[in-house]
Each structure stands twice: as C-alpha cells, then as structure tokens.
Design a protein around this motif. Structure first.
Motif, PDB file in Angstrom:
ATOM      1  N   MET A  45     -21.793  11.820   0.147  1.00 28.93           N
ATOM      2  CA  MET A  45     -20.517  12.275  -0.405  1.00 28.93           C
ATOM      3  C   MET A  45     -19.309  11.843   0.422  1.00 28.93           C
ATOM      4  SD  MET A  45     -19.812  13.956  -3.277  1.00 28.93           S
ATOM      5  CE  MET A  45     -21.073  15.160  -3.675  1.00 28.93           C
ATOM      6  N   PRO A  46     -19.385  11.776   1.756  1.00 35.75           N
ATOM      7  CA  PRO A  46     -18.218  11.332   2.530  1.00 35.75           C
ATOM      8  C   PRO A  46     -17.744   9.926   2.174  1.00 35.75           C
ATOM      9  CG  PRO A  46     -19.768  12.469   3.960  1.00 35.75           C
ATOM     10  CD  PRO A  46     -20.458  12.289   2.644  1.00 35.75           C
ATOM     11  N   LYS A  47     -18.582   9.117   1.547  1.00 37.64           N
ATOM     12  CA  LYS A  47     -18.164   7.779   1.127  1.00 37.64           C
ATOM     13  C   LYS A  47     -17.040   7.845   0.094  1.00 37.64           C
ATOM     14  CE  LYS A  47     -22.878   6.033   1.764  1.00 37.64           C
ATOM     15  NZ  LYS A  47     -24.098   5.538   1.074  1.00 37.64           N
ATOM     16  N   GLY A  48     -16.885   8.999  -0.541  1.00 33.51           N
ATOM     17  CA  GLY A  48     -15.865   9.143  -1.559  1.00 33.51           C
ATOM     18  C   GLY A  48     -14.548   9.706  -1.071  1.00 33.51           C
ATOM     19  N   LEU A  49     -14.451  10.017   0.221  1.00 35.45           N
ATOM     20  CA  LEU A  49     -13.196  10.552   0.765  1.00 35.45           C
ATOM     21  C   LEU A  49     -12.106   9.476   0.770  1.00 35.45           C
ATOM     22  CD1 LEU A  49     -14.617  12.591   3.770  1.00 35.45           C
ATOM     23  CD2 LEU A  49     -13.587  13.540   1.692  1.00 35.45           C
ATOM     24  N   PRO A  50     -10.850   9.858   0.565  1.00 29.42           N
ATOM     25  CA  PRO A  50      -9.766   8.865   0.575  1.00 29.42           C
ATOM     26  C   PRO A  50      -9.607   8.205   1.938  1.00 29.42           C
ATOM     27  CG  PRO A  50      -8.887  11.107   0.492  1.00 29.42           C
ATOM     28  CD  PRO A  50     -10.358  11.218   0.292  1.00 29.42           C
ATOM     29  N   GLN A  51      -9.355   6.906   1.905  1.00 32.91           N
ATOM     30  CA  GLN A  51      -9.122   6.125   3.112  1.00 32.91           C
ATOM     31  C   GLN A  51      -7.635   5.790   3.211  1.00 32.91           C
ATOM     32  OE1 GLN A  51     -11.770   5.593   5.262  1.00 32.91           O
ATOM     33  NE2 GLN A  51     -12.762   6.962   3.771  1.00 32.91           N
ATOM     34  N   PRO A  52      -7.180   5.238   4.340  1.00 31.66           N
ATOM     35  CA  PRO A  52      -5.759   4.862   4.460  1.00 31.66           C
ATOM     36  C   PRO A  52      -5.316   3.974   3.302  1.00 31.66           C
ATOM     37  CG  PRO A  52      -6.839   4.699   6.590  1.00 31.66           C
ATOM     38  CD  PRO A  52      -7.923   4.989   5.603  1.00 31.66           C
ATOM     39  N   GLY A  53      -4.159   4.294   2.738  1.00 31.53           N
ATOM     40  CA  GLY A  53      -3.642   3.536   1.609  1.00 31.53           C
ATOM     41  C   GLY A  53      -4.098   4.047   0.261  1.00 31.53           C
ATOM     42  N   ASP A  54      -4.915   5.078   0.242  1.00 30.91           N
ATOM     43  CA  ASP A  54      -5.411   5.639  -1.016  1.00 30.91           C
ATOM     44  C   ASP A  54      -4.255   6.204  -1.845  1.00 30.91           C
ATOM     45  OD1 ASP A  54      -8.291   6.742  -2.187  1.00 30.91           O
ATOM     46  OD2 ASP A  54      -6.613   8.037  -2.714  1.00 30.91           O
ATOM     47  N   GLU A  55      -4.342   6.045  -3.166  1.00 34.27           N
ATOM     48  CA  GLU A  55      -3.307   6.547  -4.072  1.00 34.27           C
ATOM     49  C   GLU A  55      -3.869   7.484  -5.123  1.00 34.27           C
ATOM     50  OE1 GLU A  55      -1.250   3.198  -5.693  1.00 34.27           O
ATOM     51  OE2 GLU A  55      -0.559   2.485  -3.743  1.00 34.27           O
ATOM     52  N   GLY A  56      -4.947   8.174  -4.801  1.00 30.04           N
ATOM     53  CA  GLY A  56      -5.550   9.112  -5.741  1.00 30.04           C
ATOM     54  C   GLY A  56      -6.638   8.449  -6.567  1.00 30.04           C
ATOM     55  N   LEU A  57      -7.474   9.269  -7.183  1.00 31.11           N
ATOM     56  CA  LEU A  57      -8.603   8.744  -7.955  1.00 31.11           C
ATOM     57  C   LEU A  57      -8.168   7.836  -9.097  1.00 31.11           C
ATOM     58  CD1 LEU A  57     -10.869  11.946  -8.144  1.00 31.11           C
ATOM     59  CD2 LEU A  57     -11.359   9.833  -6.884  1.00 31.11           C
ATOM     60  N   ASP A  58      -7.039   8.153  -9.718  1.00 35.67           N
ATOM     61  CA  ASP A  58      -6.584   7.363 -10.870  1.00 35.67           C
ATOM     62  C   ASP A  58      -6.089   5.974 -10.479  1.00 35.67           C
ATOM     63  OD1 ASP A  58      -7.125   9.567 -12.415  1.00 35.67           O
ATOM     64  OD2 ASP A  58      -5.022  10.157 -12.686  1.00 35.67           O
ATOM     65  N   ASN A  59      -5.753   5.775  -9.214  1.00 36.68           N
ATOM     66  CA  ASN A  59      -5.079   4.548  -8.808  1.00 36.68           C
ATOM     67  C   ASN A  59      -5.781   3.792  -7.688  1.00 36.68           C
ATOM     68  OD1 ASN A  59      -2.762   5.304 -10.532  1.00 36.68           O
ATOM     69  ND2 ASN A  59      -2.436   6.877  -8.976  1.00 36.68           N
ATOM     70  N   THR A  60      -6.984   4.220  -7.310  1.00 38.75           N
ATOM     71  CA  THR A  60      -7.694   3.592  -6.192  1.00 38.75           C
ATOM     72  C   THR A  60      -9.064   3.140  -6.667  1.00 38.75           C
ATOM     73  OG1 THR A  60      -6.569   5.119  -4.688  1.00 38.75           O
ATOM     74  CG2 THR A  60      -8.402   3.856  -3.795  1.00 38.75           C
ATOM     75  N   ASP A  61      -9.161   1.851  -6.992  1.00 33.52           N
ATOM     76  CA  ASP A  61     -10.379   1.330  -7.608  1.00 33.52           C
ATOM     77  C   ASP A  61     -11.309   0.711  -6.568  1.00 33.52           C
ATOM     78  OD1 ASP A  61     -12.162   0.680  -9.606  1.00 33.52           O
ATOM     79  OD2 ASP A  61     -11.247  -1.271  -9.995  1.00 33.52           O
ATOM     80  N   THR A  62     -11.782   1.544  -5.633  1.00 35.57           N
ATOM     81  CA  THR A  62     -12.774   1.087  -4.665  1.00 35.57           C
ATOM     82  C   THR A  62     -14.130   1.670  -5.044  1.00 35.57           C
ATOM     83  OG1 THR A  62     -12.415   2.978  -3.193  1.00 35.57           O
ATOM     84  CG2 THR A  62     -11.043   1.016  -2.830  1.00 35.57           C
ATOM     85  N   TRP A  63     -15.178   1.026  -4.529  1.00 35.75           N
ATOM     86  CA  TRP A  63     -16.529   1.496  -4.862  1.00 35.75           C
ATOM     87  C   TRP A  63     -16.720   2.942  -4.432  1.00 35.75           C
ATOM     88  CZ3 TRP A  63     -20.407   3.419  -1.762  1.00 35.75           C
ATOM     89  CH2 TRP A  63     -21.658   3.587  -2.375  1.00 35.75           C
ATOM     90  N   GLY A  64     -16.348   3.271  -3.210  1.00 36.91           N
ATOM     91  CA  GLY A  64     -16.565   4.623  -2.709  1.00 36.91           C
ATOM     92  C   GLY A  64     -15.834   5.673  -3.513  1.00 36.91           C
ATOM     93  N   ARG A  65     -14.586   5.397  -3.853  1.00 33.65           N
ATOM     94  CA  ARG A  65     -13.802   6.386  -4.597  1.00 33.65           C
ATOM     95  C   ARG A  65     -14.284   6.509  -6.042  1.00 33.65           C
ATOM     96  NH1 ARG A  65     -11.102  10.350  -3.150  1.00 33.65           N
ATOM     97  NH2 ARG A  65      -8.933   9.942  -3.736  1.00 33.65           N
ATOM     98  N   LYS A  66     -14.664   5.369  -6.637  1.00 35.86           N
ATOM     99  CA  LYS A  66     -15.097   5.392  -8.036  1.00 35.86           C
ATOM    100  C   LYS A  66     -16.386   6.184  -8.209  1.00 35.86           C
ATOM    101  CE  LYS A  66     -14.741   1.633 -10.408  1.00 35.86           C
ATOM    102  NZ  LYS A  66     -14.991   0.264 -10.921  1.00 35.86           N
ATOM    103  N   TYR A  67     -17.363   5.931  -7.352  1.00 38.68           N
ATOM    104  CA  TYR A  67     -18.666   6.572  -7.515  1.00 38.68           C
ATOM    105  C   TYR A  67     -18.752   7.905  -6.785  1.00 38.68           C
ATOM    106  CZ  TYR A  67     -20.368   2.359  -9.789  1.00 38.68           C
ATOM    107  OH  TYR A  67     -20.548   1.325 -10.678  1.00 38.68           O
ATOM    108  N   TRP A  68     -18.510   7.896  -5.473  1.00 42.34           N
ATOM    109  CA  TRP A  68     -18.676   9.130  -4.712  1.00 42.34           C
ATOM    110  C   TRP A  68     -17.435  10.006  -4.736  1.00 42.34           C
ATOM    111  CZ3 TRP A  68     -23.053  11.213  -3.847  1.00 42.34           C
ATOM    112  CH2 TRP A  68     -24.200  10.415  -3.804  1.00 42.34           C
ATOM    113  N   GLY A  69     -16.249   9.415  -4.879  1.00 40.24           N
ATOM    114  CA  GLY A  69     -15.058  10.237  -5.081  1.00 40.24           C
ATOM    115  C   GLY A  69     -15.139  10.973  -6.408  1.00 40.24           C
ATOM    116  N   GLY A  70     -15.617  10.271  -7.446  1.00 42.79           N
ATOM    117  CA  GLY A  70     -15.821  10.916  -8.743  1.00 42.79           C
ATOM    118  C   GLY A  70     -16.865  11.999  -8.682  1.00 42.79           C
ATOM    119  N   ALA A  71     -17.959  11.743  -7.947  1.00 41.52           N
ATOM    120  CA  ALA A  71     -19.013  12.760  -7.807  1.00 41.52           C
ATOM    121  C   ALA A  71     -18.493  13.983  -7.053  1.00 41.52           C
ATOM    122  CB  ALA A  71     -20.216  12.156  -7.076  1.00 41.52           C
ATOM    123  N   MET A  72     -17.633  13.750  -6.058  1.00 44.59           N
ATOM    124  CA  MET A  72     -17.042  14.856  -5.298  1.00 44.59           C
ATOM    125  C   MET A  72     -16.175  15.727  -6.217  1.00 44.59           C
ATOM    126  SD  MET A  72     -14.644  14.564  -1.890  1.00 44.59           S
ATOM    127  CE  MET A  72     -15.582  13.105  -1.435  1.00 44.59           C
TER     128      MET A  72
END
Length: 329
Positions: free
Chosen positions: A194-221
């Motif tokens: 689950m920590p793979k989904g935490l926002p990293q520097p430069g993150d702009e929220g789930l709607d605007n940050t299309d990285t693997w970690g945020r898409k899969y594990w951020g969504g799961a979080m």
C-alpha cells in the motif's frame, strides 16, 4: 528437457516449412488477429467455437484461440468458474449478463496478462501461458482482477485510478470471501504494498497524477479508507461492498459510460452516506498522505519480520474481520 523442447520446435519449424505458403500465412494472420493492438478482437472471437459457463445472473462464453496448452480444457474451465465464483460472491451476482472470454495461448507458464472491454458487450482477453500448470491457475489473480473491471462503468481516462484501485483492492478480498485465499495473507500484502500508492513530490492528486503507484495502489488506498469509513459510520453493518453492489443494481457496469460523479453518488446512495464523494473531493484534486502506520495499528496489524500478526483486540479489528468475511446475502 531443454533439448527435448528445442527438438520439438525444430520439428515444428520443419513441418511448417513444408506447408503451403498461403496456409502458413493464414494461420499467422489468424493468430495475430487475437493479439492485435489494444482492442478486443470481437469479430475473431465470434468465429471461434464457444463453451458456455452459467454463472449467477449471467453466462460466460469461453473461446480458445488457436494454440496448444499443457492443461486440458476442463482444468482451464474450472479455473474460470472459480474466478467467477469469487466475483459473484463479492457482488452478489456476476456483473454482466453475458461475457465473452477469449483465452490466447502464449509462450511460457502462468497467466501473462489480461484486458477488459465493454464497447460491444462485456469482453475479456487473457494471455495464458501454454505451459501453465494447475498451481499456476490456482495462484492466479489476473482473471479475478479483470472481472472486477466488469462491475464499473467506463469513465474518462484520468479516473483510471478508481477502476484499477477497485480491482487491486477487491480481487484479494473476493477470493478470501470465496475461500480461495487466507485473510492474513492479503492483509500482509496490503501492509507491504500500500505505501507504493502514497503521493510523491510533485503529486497533484489522484485525478492528475498518472503514475503506476498512484493509479493502482493509490486507488486501492482510496478504496480501503472508503470501506473503513463506511463501516465506521454504519456500525459495521455496511461497507464498500454494499456501495459497489448498488452501482450494479442501478445498471452500472463496464458496458455503459458514466461520469465518476455519477458512480460515486450512486455508490454513496446505496449506503445512505456521502463517503466516496467526500473522499474524492479530498484526494482527487490534490495530494493527501494518510497515516498508514496508525491505520495498520488500529486494524490490529503488526509487522513481524516477513510476517504480520493479527491483534483481535485492536480498535478496528472487527472492521478488518468484516471486510473479508463471506457476505450473508
């Protein structure tokens, strides 16, 4: 074994070399048709022989693309039934009335990937390693993951985090509820990943940050926190499972296009709350970093080296148990 395998391919190559060029070309073209691009080859599927599997609320039409497999087809069909049972257990029924499931044999073992479509009816294409054994299918998570996608309307691409997050979150829970996985095992995996989904520097929220970690594990979080909040506010009577069942009951599945606002509002209405909408308002447009360590502690999870211990006296232990408990209805 390597020599025998290599010899087999030499023989196959020799045989193919003796085939008429037109026949060889047509076979290669047919195979490429099943793997082509990112679109489900509906027309190619329709030309194949099908096996129909009845599931709660629907039917799965299974077709096998050309190619040999180590496992007999009845073992593969059993794996499909097991996957469909997990989905039907979680949602109370299969998400679509009719599913076209195309299995494409590819080199290697294990399930190699899957894709889900809905633009001409529910459809899934799975790349199945031709050398797969029964253990490979028993351990597989990909087919259940893809079937979860069937239960969510199609949305704008920027909201893929919700589609993938739900699939990552629901897949193991559905398999535990169906008796195919151990609950402790999936909580251990959540703590690890689950920590793979935490926002990293430069993150702009789930709607605007299309990285693997945020898409899969951020969504799961997002799904985990929504599930817990719904259960807190309903005295553990209802959870995300009830909310997503409400989307299906309202006609929402992968065969229709809905806005994310409609999906979340429909899910919220099903449990009489506004949890999902409010959480999206907080997590969607800007980064939010929840305290995962505190959450694991409250759920009664404690890491012990490579393993985790479950504390049933923790504040949210009852919620943790309810999330993976088989539904009563």
């Amino acid at each position: 074994m390597k020599y025998v395998e290599g010899f087999r391919w030499i023989v196959v190559a020799a045989v193919l070399a003796q085939l008429p060029p037109v026949l060889f070309s047509s076979r290669a073209q047919a195979q490429s048709e099943f793997l082509r691009g990112n679109r489900m080859p509906y027309d190619a599927f329709d030309r194949l022989a099908k096996t129909d599997l009845d599931v709660p609320g629907g039917v799965i039409h299974v077709a096998f693309a050309p190619g040999d497999m180590a496992l007999p087809k009845d073992k593969v069909l059993g794996w499909i039934r097991t996957s469909a049972k997990a989905i039907s257990t979680y949602y109370g029924r299969f998400p679509v009335k009719s599913l076209k499931l195309l299995l494409v044999p590819v080199d290697g073992a294990r399930v190699r990937g899957g894709t889900t479509w809905g633009y001409r009816g529910g459809a899934i294409r799975v790349l199945l390693g031709r050398d797969s054994g029964e253990d490979d299918l028993r351990r597989d998570w990909i087919l259940v993951h893809e079937m979860v996608h069937l239960a969510l309307p199609d949305m704008e691409e920027r909201y893929n985090w919700l589609s993938e997050g739900l699939a990552v979150y629901i897949e193991p829970i559905a398999r535990v509820q169906a008796g195919d996985l151990d609950a402790k095992e999936i909580w251990q995996a959540m703590m690890r990943d689950m920590p793979k989904g935490l926002p990293q520097p430069g993150d702009e929220g789930l709607d605007n940050t299309d990285t693997w970690g945020r898409k899969y594990w951020g969504g799961a979080m997002f799904c985990l926190f929504a599930d817990i909040e719904i259960r807190k506010r309903t005295g553990n009577r209802l959870g995300l499972q009830d909310a997503m069942r409400g989307v299906i009951a309202a006609g929402g599945n992968h065969e229709v296009d809905w806005s994310i606002e409609r999906i979340l509002a429909t899910a919220d209405k099903s449990v009489g709350l506004d949890v999902l909408t409010r959480l999206h308002n907080a997590w969607g447009p800007k980064p939010f970093t929840p305290d995962l360590d505190a959450l694991w502690r409250d759920l009664g999870l404690a890491a012990q080296g490579e393993n985790s211990e479950l504390n049933d006296g923790a504040p949210l232990a009852a919620i943790r148990k309810s999330i993976t408990a088989p539904p009563l209805r």
